[in-house]
Design a protein around this motif. Sequence first.
Motif, PDB file in Angstrom:
ATOM      1  N   VAL A  18      26.287  24.291 -50.631  1.00 60.02           N
ATOM      2  CA  VAL A  18      26.989  24.372 -49.353  1.00 60.02           C
ATOM      3  C   VAL A  18      28.484  24.598 -49.605  1.00 60.02           C
ATOM      4  N   PRO A  19      29.151  25.276 -48.675  1.00 60.91           N
ATOM      5  CA  PRO A  19      30.598  25.406 -48.793  1.00 60.91           C
ATOM      6  C   PRO A  19      31.251  24.031 -48.719  1.00 60.91           C
ATOM      7  N   GLN A  20      32.164  23.768 -49.630  1.00 59.90           N
ATOM      8  CA  GLN A  20      32.889  22.503 -49.619  1.00 59.90           C
ATOM      9  C   GLN A  20      34.058  22.577 -50.593  1.00 59.90           C
ATOM     10  N   GLU A  21      34.913  21.577 -50.537  1.00 58.92           N
ATOM     11  CA  GLU A  21      36.012  21.517 -51.481  1.00 58.92           C
ATOM     12  C   GLU A  21      35.477  21.043 -52.829  1.00 58.92           C
ATOM     13  N   ARG A  22      35.842  21.778 -53.884  1.00 64.76           N
ATOM     14  CA  ARG A  22      35.418  21.431 -55.234  1.00 64.76           C
ATOM     15  C   ARG A  22      36.627  21.462 -56.156  1.00 64.76           C
ATOM     16  N   LEU A  23      36.483  20.895 -57.344  1.00 60.19           N
ATOM     17  CA  LEU A  23      37.541  20.940 -58.338  1.00 60.19           C
ATOM     18  C   LEU A  23      37.309  22.128 -59.259  1.00 60.19           C
ATOM     19  N   CYS A  24      38.367  22.881 -59.512  1.00 54.80           N
ATOM     20  CA  CYS A  24      38.303  24.012 -60.427  1.00 54.80           C
ATOM     21  C   CYS A  24      37.988  23.490 -61.827  1.00 54.80           C
TER      22      CYS A  24
END
Length: 64
Positions: A18-24
């Motif tokens: 799902v689209p979400q904020e992730r850490l690079c």
Amino acid sequence: MTDLIDLDDLPVRAIKDVPQERLCLRCRAPFWSEGFGERICRRCKGSSTWQTLVQSVRPPGRRR
């Protein structure tokens, strides 16, 4: 006439994809990701280091 969406035409995604904020994975900065296959932020993908790496591992094109 109404436009109906045929559910068979929609892409199938895994439940957690799902689209979400992730850490690079490269710089560890948070960024908005469209799915779990996108783990490198736009800033890192634009870096010369990343571009050089991508070009060196990309297989040569197929010739006909």
